[in-house]
Design an enzyme around this catalytic site. Structure first.
Site, PDB file in Angstrom:
ATOM      1  N   ARG A 130      23.913 -38.077  49.357  1.00  0.00           N
ATOM      2  CA  ARG A 130      23.346 -37.058  50.255  1.00  0.00           C
ATOM      3  C   ARG A 130      21.959 -37.419  50.786  1.00  0.00           C
ATOM      4  O   ARG A 130      21.203 -36.556  51.220  1.00  0.00           O
ATOM      5  CB  ARG A 130      23.325 -35.678  49.581  1.00  0.00           C
ATOM      6  CG  ARG A 130      24.715 -35.127  49.282  1.00  0.00           C
ATOM      7  CD  ARG A 130      24.650 -33.659  48.895  1.00  0.00           C
ATOM      8  NE  ARG A 130      26.006 -33.119  48.733  1.00  0.00           N
ATOM      9  CZ  ARG A 130      26.617 -33.032  47.557  1.00  0.00           C
ATOM     10  NH1 ARG A 130      26.003 -33.437  46.460  1.00  0.00           N
ATOM     11  NH2 ARG A 130      27.839 -32.529  47.482  1.00  0.00           N
ATOM     12  N   LYS A 153      17.074 -42.265  64.430  1.00  0.00           N
ATOM     13  CA  LYS A 153      18.469 -42.139  64.861  1.00  0.00           C
ATOM     14  C   LYS A 153      19.301 -43.181  64.114  1.00  0.00           C
ATOM     15  O   LYS A 153      18.980 -44.372  64.127  1.00  0.00           O
ATOM     16  CB  LYS A 153      18.609 -42.369  66.366  1.00  0.00           C
ATOM     17  CG  LYS A 153      18.295 -41.150  67.208  1.00  0.00           C
ATOM     18  CD  LYS A 153      18.673 -41.415  68.657  1.00  0.00           C
ATOM     19  CE  LYS A 153      18.485 -40.179  69.515  1.00  0.00           C
ATOM     20  NZ  LYS A 153      18.866 -40.416  70.929  1.00  0.00           N
ATOM     21  N   GLU A 156      14.469 -52.510  77.056  1.00  0.00           N
ATOM     22  CA  GLU A 156      13.869 -51.322  76.454  1.00  0.00           C
ATOM     23  C   GLU A 156      12.353 -51.302  76.666  1.00  0.00           C
ATOM     24  O   GLU A 156      11.756 -50.237  76.839  1.00  0.00           O
ATOM     25  CB  GLU A 156      14.201 -51.257  74.958  1.00  0.00           C
ATOM     26  CG  GLU A 156      15.674 -51.074  74.635  1.00  0.00           C
ATOM     27  CD  GLU A 156      16.193 -49.660  74.936  1.00  0.00           C
ATOM     28  OE1 GLU A 156      15.402 -48.795  75.357  1.00  0.00           O
ATOM     29  OE2 GLU A 156      17.402 -49.437  74.737  1.00  0.00           O
ATOM     30  N   LYS A 194       6.997 -44.364  71.682  1.00  0.00           N
ATOM     31  CA  LYS A 194       8.142 -43.820  70.946  1.00  0.00           C
ATOM     32  C   LYS A 194       7.674 -42.858  69.855  1.00  0.00           C
ATOM     33  O   LYS A 194       8.245 -41.779  69.667  1.00  0.00           O
ATOM     34  CB  LYS A 194       8.952 -44.976  70.332  1.00  0.00           C
ATOM     35  CG  LYS A 194      10.230 -44.558  69.564  1.00  0.00           C
ATOM     36  CD  LYS A 194      11.350 -44.198  70.502  1.00  0.00           C
ATOM     37  CE  LYS A 194      12.647 -43.852  69.792  1.00  0.00           C
ATOM     38  NZ  LYS A 194      13.448 -45.024  69.404  1.00  0.00           N
ATOM     39  N   GLU A 207      15.693 -34.500  69.635  1.00  0.00           N
ATOM     40  CA  GLU A 207      16.151 -34.606  71.021  1.00  0.00           C
ATOM     41  C   GLU A 207      16.583 -33.259  71.595  1.00  0.00           C
ATOM     42  O   GLU A 207      17.651 -33.133  72.188  1.00  0.00           O
ATOM     43  CB  GLU A 207      17.286 -35.637  71.137  1.00  0.00           C
ATOM     44  CG  GLU A 207      17.432 -36.209  72.541  1.00  0.00           C
ATOM     45  CD  GLU A 207      18.406 -37.358  72.617  1.00  0.00           C
ATOM     46  OE1 GLU A 207      19.400 -37.232  73.336  1.00  0.00           O
ATOM     47  OE2 GLU A 207      18.171 -38.396  71.961  1.00  0.00           O
ATOM     48  N   ARG A 235      12.535 -35.893  74.006  1.00  0.00           N
ATOM     49  CA  ARG A 235      13.058 -37.175  73.517  1.00  0.00           C
ATOM     50  C   ARG A 235      14.200 -37.689  74.380  1.00  0.00           C
ATOM     51  O   ARG A 235      14.467 -38.895  74.416  1.00  0.00           O
ATOM     52  CB  ARG A 235      13.490 -37.034  72.055  1.00  0.00           C
ATOM     53  CG  ARG A 235      13.933 -38.356  71.452  1.00  0.00           C
ATOM     54  CD  ARG A 235      14.103 -38.307  69.954  1.00  0.00           C
ATOM     55  NE  ARG A 235      14.560 -39.590  69.438  1.00  0.00           N
ATOM     56  CZ  ARG A 235      14.617 -39.915  68.159  1.00  0.00           C
ATOM     57  NH1 ARG A 235      14.245 -39.051  67.239  1.00  0.00           N
ATOM     58  NH2 ARG A 235      15.039 -41.109  67.792  1.00  0.00           N
ATOM     59  N   ASN A 248      16.691 -41.759  77.063  1.00  0.00           N
ATOM     60  CA  ASN A 248      18.059 -42.117  77.446  1.00  0.00           C
ATOM     61  C   ASN A 248      18.161 -42.611  78.885  1.00  0.00           C
ATOM     62  O   ASN A 248      19.271 -42.806  79.392  1.00  0.00           O
ATOM     63  CB  ASN A 248      18.987 -40.907  77.267  1.00  0.00           C
ATOM     64  CG  ASN A 248      19.137 -40.508  75.818  1.00  0.00           C
ATOM     65  OD1 ASN A 248      19.177 -41.351  74.936  1.00  0.00           O
ATOM     66  ND2 ASN A 248      19.203 -39.212  75.562  1.00  0.00           N
ATOM     67  N   HIS A 283      20.864 -45.036  79.826  1.00  0.00           N
ATOM     68  CA  HIS A 283      21.738 -45.241  78.674  1.00  0.00           C
ATOM     69  C   HIS A 283      23.135 -44.634  78.841  1.00  0.00           C
ATOM     70  O   HIS A 283      24.074 -45.096  78.189  1.00  0.00           O
ATOM     71  CB  HIS A 283      21.086 -44.678  77.408  1.00  0.00           C
ATOM     72  CG  HIS A 283      20.031 -45.585  76.849  1.00  0.00           C
ATOM     73  ND1 HIS A 283      18.953 -46.026  77.600  1.00  0.00           N
ATOM     74  CD2 HIS A 283      19.884 -46.149  75.617  1.00  0.00           C
ATOM     75  CE1 HIS A 283      18.194 -46.807  76.852  1.00  0.00           C
ATOM     76  NE2 HIS A 283      18.739 -46.909  75.658  1.00  0.00           N
ATOM     77  N   HIS A 335      25.733 -47.332  77.944  1.00  0.00           N
ATOM     78  CA  HIS A 335      26.652 -47.215  76.806  1.00  0.00           C
ATOM     79  C   HIS A 335      28.113 -47.287  77.250  1.00  0.00           C
ATOM     80  O   HIS A 335      28.955 -47.834  76.542  1.00  0.00           O
ATOM     81  CB  HIS A 335      26.404 -45.901  76.066  1.00  0.00           C
ATOM     82  CG  HIS A 335      25.176 -45.926  75.206  1.00  0.00           C
ATOM     83  ND1 HIS A 335      24.676 -44.806  74.592  1.00  0.00           N
ATOM     84  CD2 HIS A 335      24.347 -46.942  74.849  1.00  0.00           C
ATOM     85  CE1 HIS A 335      23.589 -45.125  73.898  1.00  0.00           C
ATOM     86  NE2 HIS A 335      23.371 -46.416  74.045  1.00  0.00           N
ATOM     87  N   HIS A 362      23.721 -55.050  74.409  1.00  0.00           N
ATOM     88  CA  HIS A 362      23.123 -53.742  74.669  1.00  0.00           C
ATOM     89  C   HIS A 362      22.055 -53.761  75.770  1.00  0.00           C
ATOM     90  O   HIS A 362      22.127 -52.998  76.735  1.00  0.00           O
ATOM     91  CB  HIS A 362      22.521 -53.190  73.375  1.00  0.00           C
ATOM     92  CG  HIS A 362      21.821 -51.882  73.547  1.00  0.00           C
ATOM     93  ND1 HIS A 362      22.486 -50.684  73.761  1.00  0.00           N
ATOM     94  CD2 HIS A 362      20.490 -51.573  73.570  1.00  0.00           C
ATOM     95  CE1 HIS A 362      21.605 -49.702  73.890  1.00  0.00           C
ATOM     96  NE2 HIS A 362      20.392 -50.212  73.779  1.00  0.00           N
TER      97      HIS A 362
END
Length: 364
Positions: free
Chosen positions: A121, A143, A185, A229, A239, A243, A247, A250, A254, A268
């Site tokens: 956990r 993330k 990036e 960042k 997000e 935030r 993206n 992206h 993606h 990527h």
């Protein structure tokens, strides 16, 4: 130490340390951060070369480490790989006082982070990014996740690291294509947040991409990206609004990765580069971005060696994936669009015809 900054998240705050030969100091740094006992180091078959140096440093500070190596590439971010790594955690005798080290690029960071978020956990983990992309982006912000056949990062969790340790010496062994991909990036931060950073990259891209680990400019650029960042994540960890500007490019990026089968034909950063050109063109068509700024974005991406089009895919193929992207709401993709370099906004729903026409335009 060249740079040290903090991601401020109350009791989940953590430092980012950037410098040379930090692997040699890793054990001492981790010990000072209160980390001890058993740890599992997760690397891929490219980044495992750094383990011996790391292990020596950990051993001298009474930290017992076990290495597990996965295949490099996006395909390792899978549920099947996840199951194997849980078994490795048990074999390494990890308990709730133990921790995991992600030694690698963005794939390793995402994968190791999700293992640590869910094993028992949740246990601590450390990011030791070895790629430019991971240093400036994926290692910071918490993330974590894995992919499904249907899309990228559809299973994941927000789980902040205890520490990010970036040894710029590791960039020397990074293949040039991977380093250049990481520049996508870096350039993104200039587009979404800092016009001065964008201009600095325009003026000095040859020096930045020379991949000289002793370059003070490279350290400065990486440090500035981390500052941006960290500031964004500190204001919006999960997000909910701000935030999401990260993206930019992206959604389409993606989708390109997915339809390319997460293969070496399109990595990527290359996919994100094309996605940013798409987002810039859409911003010009239906928002406030000038064509001069669109051309500046395309030129800097081309100058550093990144692709700006992808003729192998039609819009209908991409649309299938975009419609189940995690940023889609009520069946509609929400895009990040730019009003000018250094200023973007979120939540834009764009007419399907504009999207299709834009994709066709950049691939003419």
């Amino acid at each position: 130490m060249l740079y040290e900054l903090n991601v401020n998240l109350d009791n989940r705050s953590y430092p980012i340390k950037i410098g040379y030969d930090l692997l040699m100091e890793a054990g001492k740094i981790l010990f000072k951060e209160g980390l001890k006992g058993n740890c599992l180091v997760i690397a891929d078959n490219n980044t495992s070369i750094f383990y011996d140096e790391l292990r020596s440093s950990l051993d001298s500070n009474n930290i017992n480490s076990t290495l597990t190596v996965v295949d490099s590439g996006e395909n390792s971010k899978s549920l099947a790989q996840l199951k194997k790594l849980y078994s490795h955690c048990i074999k390494a005798k990890l308990d709730r006082q133990s921790f995991i080290i992600a030694l690698g690029g963005g794939v390793i960071g995402d994968l190791a982070g999700y293992v640590s978020a869910t094993y028992l956990r949740g246990i601590d983990f450390i990011q030791i990014p070895t790629s430019l992309l991971a240093m400036v982006d994926s290692a910071v912000g918490g993330k974590t996740g894995v992919n499904l056949d249907e899309g990228k990062n559809l299973v994941g969790s927000f789980h902040q690291p205890k520490l990010v340790l970036s040894d710029l010496k590791t960039l020397k062994s990074l293949p040039n294509r991977e380093f250049i991909a990481g520049m996508a990036e870096v350039i993104k931060y200039g587009i979404i947040y800092d016009k001065n950073l964008f201009s600095r990259i325009e003026e000095s891209f040859n020096e930045i991409t020379a991949k000289n680990e002793n370059s003070s400019l490279l350290a400065e650029i990486i440090g500035r990206c981390c500052e941006i960042k960290a500031e964004i994540v500190s204001k919006d960890e999960k997000e909910n609004d701000l935030r999401a500007i990260l993206n930019f490019g992206h959604t389409v990026g993606h989708a390109i990765e997915n339809k390319s089968g997460y293969s070496s034909s399109m990595i990527h950063g290359e996919a994100i580069s094309i996605g940013m050109v798409f987002a810039a063109e859409v911003s010009c068509t239906c928002f406030d971005l000038s064509m001069d700024d669109v051309n500046r974005i395309k030129k800097i991406l081309t100058n550093v060696g990144l692709p700006i089009c992808y003729k192998s895919l039609g819009w209908n193929e991409l649309k299938e994936v975009i419609n189940i992207d995690k940023k889609t709401v009520n069946g509609k993709a929400h895009f990040v669009l730019a009003s000018k370099i250094g200023d973007v906004s979120i939540g834009h729903v764009v007419d399907d015809e504009i999207l299709e026409n834009t994709w066709n335009k950049i691939n003419e």
